[in-house]
Design an enzyme around this catalytic site. Structure first.
Site, PDB file in Angstrom:
ATOM      1  N   ASP A  31     -91.695 -46.845  65.931  1.00  0.00           N
ATOM      2  CA  ASP A  31     -92.233 -47.354  64.663  1.00  0.00           C
ATOM      3  C   ASP A  31     -92.426 -46.246  63.615  1.00  0.00           C
ATOM      4  O   ASP A  31     -93.128 -45.268  63.875  1.00  0.00           O
ATOM      5  CB  ASP A  31     -93.588 -48.028  64.889  1.00  0.00           C
ATOM      6  CG  ASP A  31     -93.485 -49.274  65.752  1.00  0.00           C
ATOM      7  OD1 ASP A  31     -92.415 -49.515  66.325  1.00  0.00           O
ATOM      8  OD2 ASP A  31     -94.487 -49.994  65.856  1.00  0.00           O
TER       9      ASP A  31
ATOM     10  N   GLU B   2     -95.036 -58.974  64.522  1.00  0.00           N
ATOM     11  CA  GLU B   2     -95.554 -57.614  64.529  1.00  0.00           C
ATOM     12  C   GLU B   2     -95.392 -56.944  63.164  1.00  0.00           C
ATOM     13  O   GLU B   2     -94.547 -57.312  62.350  1.00  0.00           O
ATOM     14  CB  GLU B   2     -94.794 -56.785  65.570  1.00  0.00           C
ATOM     15  CG  GLU B   2     -94.795 -57.404  66.950  1.00  0.00           C
ATOM     16  CD  GLU B   2     -94.290 -56.435  68.015  1.00  0.00           C
ATOM     17  OE1 GLU B   2     -95.141 -55.893  68.728  1.00  0.00           O
ATOM     18  OE2 GLU B   2     -93.080 -56.225  68.120  1.00  0.00           O
TER      19      GLU B   2
END
Ligand code: FRU
Length: 424
Positions: A53, A294
């Protein structure tokens, strides 16, 4: 058993629903919503660490911001263990796949800097060992607060529990690079409440993470998006008419889809500093559709609210499916109603020939989409793969009304600044 719609009956806004009917419109491999193939020959940011990420430094309005001409990104990061006996297979070779799959359990926040918006140099860990209260430092958002270089890093402190937290520090630049200083005191903000957002006690597979604070361009107040699941004991959710939507004959059976209960959460700040938050009902729910929405984030464009969130094939419910990638929804006001972009929600998915090539897409206000490389097949059968743990090529999309189109591809990890702040 209460339905999800009833649960939020007396609240100021009704969550918008991503329905099973919407999801039936998701089609992999439409070139306008599919990420170009990533070559197995990709370059790697670092041989020492995996990254996934990626969180570009930005201001509270969402603009990607450089400081004194330096771009800065934060990444979830874990050491690679090529020489650790624990990660050798029976033949004594490094089992990179197992090492990569284990990364979430040892995720730490690192930062990188660059003069060019690519070719990132490793800065190091953001917080020293022992500063963060839990084992895992999971995703969030770094916000540049002012010309003194102060940064609020919102992130998720996981294991034990999952708490949205923040830590304040400062970015310091020289002509040679960037360092982050401070980041010594972590402040817990809030956890799932069990009434709107599912808790660990209600479901061991609950999700509560990925804070994304922002200022509403219309009302000027400070809010925060996050990932959640709709509150309630696992298995108690109802997939009724509203969650199913307008499906063709033969598509009414919802199977076991009550176990998939993702939502995009929202909280409002009670103070200007963002130290005191009140959770509000979700903006969007995906009960009966998908279990994970998410890293939710916004692009504010043309007076509209473009809400993006990443999701997986494996988290879809019975009878619906779609590629790993980023999905999007649009509304005229913050609290909706939200309509799925492109009819289905799919904005940028992996091609079916390389279903795990990239993930964790972040759509920036300039239409550029960054993501990381997960794994790319190295043979025709897809049995041999190369693990990434590095930045993917950036993709350009055009957002037009309720539609999006893939229009460009850029270099690996290209995250150019939208504005530069000169530090005082
Ligand atoms: C997305 C994600 C985030 C989470 C992190 C954990 O790739 O699942 O939701 O914060 O990765 O590693």
């Amino acid at each position: 058993m209460k339905s999800t719609t009833a649960k939020f009956g007396k609240t100021p806004h009704q969550p918008s629903l991503w329905t099973r009917a919407d999801a039936l419109k998701v089609h992999a491999d439409d070139p306008t919503t599919t990420q170009p193939l990533v070559s197995a020959n990709f370059p790697v940011l670092s041989d020492e660490v995996f990254i996934w990420d990626t969180m570009p430094l930005r201001d509270i309005d969402g603009n990607i911001t450089s400081v004194d001409g330096w771009s800065v990104i934060f990444t979830l990061t874990a050491d690679r263990h090529p020489n650790d006996p624990q990660y050798l297979d029976q033949n004594g070779n490094y089992d990179v796949i197992r090492d990569w799959n284990d990364r979430h359990g040892r995720a730490k926040m690192y930062y990188w800097f660059s003069r060019t918006g690519k070719d990132w140099k490793l800065g190091g860990r953001v917080m020293a060992e022992g500063v963060s209260p839990t084992v895992r430092e999971w995703a969030g958002t770094p916000i540049l607060l002012n010309e003194q270089g102060e940064v609020d890093l919102y992130y998720t402190a996981v294991t034990p529990g999952a708490t949205i937290v923040k830590v304040r520090g400062r970015v310091v630049t020289t002509e040679h690079g960037v360092s982050l200083v401070g980041f010594e005191k972590v402040k817990p903000l809030f956890e799932a409440d069990g009434k709107m957002y599912q808790t660990e006690a209600q479901n061991a597979f609950w999700g509560f993470r990925d804070p994304w604070p922002f200022r509403d361009p219309k009302d000027g107040k400070l809010y925060m998006l996050f990932e959640g699941n709709v509150a309630g004991e696992r298995g108690s959710h109802k997939v009724g008419k509203a969650e199913i939507g307008d499906v063709p004959p033969g598509y009414e059976d919802v199977g076991n889809s009550r176990f998939q209960t993702a939502c995009v959460g929202i909280a409002v700040a009670r103070d200007e500093d963002g130290d005191d938050w009140e959770m509000l009902p979700p903006l969007l729910t995906a009960v009966g559709v998908n279990d994970q929405t998410e890293r939710p984030h916004f692009v504010f464009q043309d007076g509209k609210y473009y809400l993006f969130t990443i999701s997986h094939t494996f988290t879809y419910a019975d009878g619906v499916t779609g590629p790993d990638g980023v999905y999007g929804f649009v509304a005229d006001s913050l609290f909706g109603p939200y309509v799925p972009l492109n009819g289905s929600g799919l904005v940028l998915g992996n091609p079916s020939s390389q279903p795990f090539q990239t993930y964790s897409h972040c759509v920036m206000p300039n239409g550029l989409v960054t993501s990381f490389i997960d794994s790319v097949p190295t043979d025709d059968t897809g049995t041999q793969i190369r693990i990434g743990g590095t930045e993917a090529p950036t993709v350009g999309i055009k957002i037009k009304g309720q539609q999006t189109f893939v229009v460009a591809e850029y270099d690996y990890g290209y995250i150019p600044p939208m504005l530069d702040v000169t530090l005082k």
